[in-house]
Scaffold this motif. Structure first.
Motif, short mmCIF file in Angstrom:
data_model
loop_
_atom_site.label_atom_id
_atom_site.label_comp_id
_atom_site.label_asym_id
_atom_site.label_seq_id
_atom_site.Cartn_x
_atom_site.Cartn_y
_atom_site.Cartn_z
N SER A 25 0.78 -1.28 -0.04
CA SER A 25 0.03 0.39 -0.01
C SER A 25 0.91 1.11 -0.12
O SER A 25 0.15 2.79 -0.75
CB SER A 25 -1.15 -0.21 1.35
N SER B 65 -12.75 -2.13 -1.20
CA SER B 65 -12.38 -1.25 -1.46
C SER B 65 -12.29 -0.88 -3.06
O SER B 65 -12.06 0.28 -2.97
CB SER B 65 -10.86 -2.51 -1.64
N SER C 14 -3.76 2.75 -3.51
CA SER C 14 -3.28 2.86 -2.09
C SER C 14 -4.67 2.18 -1.31
O SER C 14 -4.37 1.96 -0.20
CB SER C 14 -2.13 3.65 -2.01
N ILE D 135 -5.82 -1.15 -1.61
CA ILE D 135 -5.33 -1.84 -1.45
C ILE D 135 -5.32 -1.82 0.54
O ILE D 135 -5.78 -2.84 1.18
CB ILE D 135 -3.51 -1.64 -1.45
N ALA D 136 -5.32 -0.40 0.95
CA ALA D 136 -5.23 -0.32 2.24
C ALA D 136 -7.18 -1.59 3.04
O ALA D 136 -7.19 -2.14 4.22
CB ALA D 136 -5.36 0.72 2.62
#
Ligand code: CMC
Length: 428
Positions: free
Chosen positions: A135, A234, A253, A256-257
């Motif tokens: 991330s 997501s 990013s 992804i988190a």
């Protein structure tokens, strides 16, 4: 005016439009509700909220159907390659040979990452979870490619898309190599997308690594099956972040988190950990099914249940079969596959799971294949992220092209009434 819905509030009647999707899905269009009535809707977890109109993926949770751009997942997983499917999601149609060649060549061309990025790995602790690393590495890419900042410059965005598709496998494999103290393996552009990833993950300077076609096929299928799933947590995050006109790297990013959590993509890691625990505990699956049903016990059957599917997750069906095939072909007997099958059998007959329509989801069997092809447990969710990347990109691109407004939900305030500030000496 087409179909409408009537809403009665304080004895006053309002008429709002009903929007019908191409698969005859119905939505009450409340875009003007607050202006008309002063009311907003309350929908915790967005269980009833259609956040957008989208032409990318169709999902029927009751029937267990999943289509990418109109193609059923069963056909796509059987015949497609991951890059072909990525092109389909991002650009709307299956590519011609020429389009696919250009897309593939361009992605191969961008597989190297800036050498300066290697220095970042030195700063992470040795056992850093690769999702945290991935991330932040993806967010860092925006600093290397400032031309990605304008989401409305379509030429630069295309370049950003190709760079992301090309560099994410490199970064993911590098994160893994660093975490086990091995030297980074550079990409080899003569390889296909999946071959290249396996090469970067498993090759060593000390011996020749041969890519097993069974493993390559399995990886291709898994990536395809994860490639998009409409407005999940997501993806909604990617769209939400992007809606502020933030660049694509930062949006991915954030995606992804969001994926990392055990209720979402992190479930594939959690499933294997759960199956291991059951095995080490003697393998009594009934005991663990009972624990999952006990409301005083926080344990949930990982890899079971889904917000949208109230039937078999079609991806789980395909993965279960692929799991048997891959393990057979590789000659592997994994005792946790037996436990997974027993668990599924017991749960599917159990009143609690039947009543709540809880079926195995995509994460239930995927980890067993990853394990069989040599992917370490902590990398499972990274594999999900690699697969989901084209879906996130397609959804972000669609959101920008549709000119969607910034995502900014309302709330209902339940806090304190207005009160005066009390100086600290007079408190308590
Ligand atoms: N084990 C035991 N009970 C469950 C489970 C489970 N895995 N999943 C749902 N329930 C129960 C839940 O306790 C609730 O019971 P009750 O009505 O008595 O309160 C009922 O079923 C409805 O569940 P919910 O939590 O309200 O449903 P949700 O739509 O908010 O959550 C979910 C969906 C996927 C988060 C949930 O099913 C879950 O936690 N599953 C385990 C984690 C998992 O496998 N996640 C991967 C999802 S698929 C891939 C992905 O999204 O990445």
């Amino acid at each position: 005016m087409g179909e409408t819905a009537k809403i009665i509030l304080d004895g006053k009647e309002y008429e709002v439009p009903v929007f019908t999707g191409s698969a005859n899905e119905k939505a009450i269009d409340i875009t003007k509700l607050r202006d008309l009535t002063g009311y907003v809707t309350l929908d915790s977890g967005y269980k009833n909220t259609g956040a957008t109109k989208s032409a990318i993926t169709f999902l029927d949770g009751e029937e267990g159907k999943l289509w990418y751009r109109g193609y059923p997942i069963e056909q796509i997983a059987e015949y497609g390659t991951f890059l072909e499917v990525s092109y389909l999601l991002v650009y709307g149609d299956l590519p011609t040979e020429k389009e696919l060649r250009y897309f593939t060549d361009s992605i191969s061309h961008h597989t190297l990452v800036h050498e300066d990025m290697k220095r970042f790995y030195e700063a992470y602790p040795t056992h850093a979870h690769p999702m945290g690393v991935l991330s932040s590495m993806i967010a860092s890419m925006s600093t290397f490619y400032p031309e990605s900042q304008n989401p409305n410059n379509f030429r630069d965005i295309d370049l950003t898309i190709h760079r992301l598709m090309a560099k994410m496998p490199t970064l993911a494999a590098q994160a893994f190599k660093v975490s086990i103290g091995h030297p980074i393996v550079y990409p080899r552009n003569a390889y296909s997308y999946t071959q290249n990833f396996l090469h970067m993950m498993f090759a060593l300077p000390t011996y020749e690594y041969e890519i097993d076609p069974v493993i390559e096929d399995a990886l291709n299928k898994l990536l395809i099956l994860h490639a998009d799933h409409e407005q999940n947590c997501s993806t909604s995050t990617v769209r939400m972040v992007g809606s502020s006109q933030s660049n694509l790297y930062s949006s991915i990013s954030a995606g992804i988190a969001a994926l990392w959590g055990p209720l979402h993509g992190g479930a594939n890691q959690a499933v294997i950990e759960m199956l291991e625990k059951i095995k080490n505990d003697g393998g009594d699956v009934s005991k663990w099914v009972a624990k999952a049903k006990d409301k005083n016990d926080p344990f949930r059957l990982m890899g079971f249940g889904h917000r949208v599917y109230k039937n078999f997750d079609p991806r789980a069906r395909i993965i279960k079969k692929a799991c048997d095939d891959v393990l057979n072909k590789l000659g592997i007997h994994d005792p946790i596959l037996d436990i997974a099958k027993q668990l599924e059998e017991v749960a599917l007959k159990d009143e609690y799971f039947v009543e709540r329509k809880l079926y195995p989801n995509v994460d239930f069997y995927s980890g067993i294949i990853y394990r069989a092809i040599g992917i370490p447990t902590e990398m499972f969710t990274v594999m999900f992220a690699l697969g989901r990347l084209p879906g996130w990109i397609a959804q972000w691109k669609e959101m920008i092209e549709q000119g969607e407004p910034i995502g900014r939900p309302r709330q209902i305030y339940t806090g304190h009434d207005l009160r005066d500030y009390v100086p600290i000496a007079k408190r308590g």
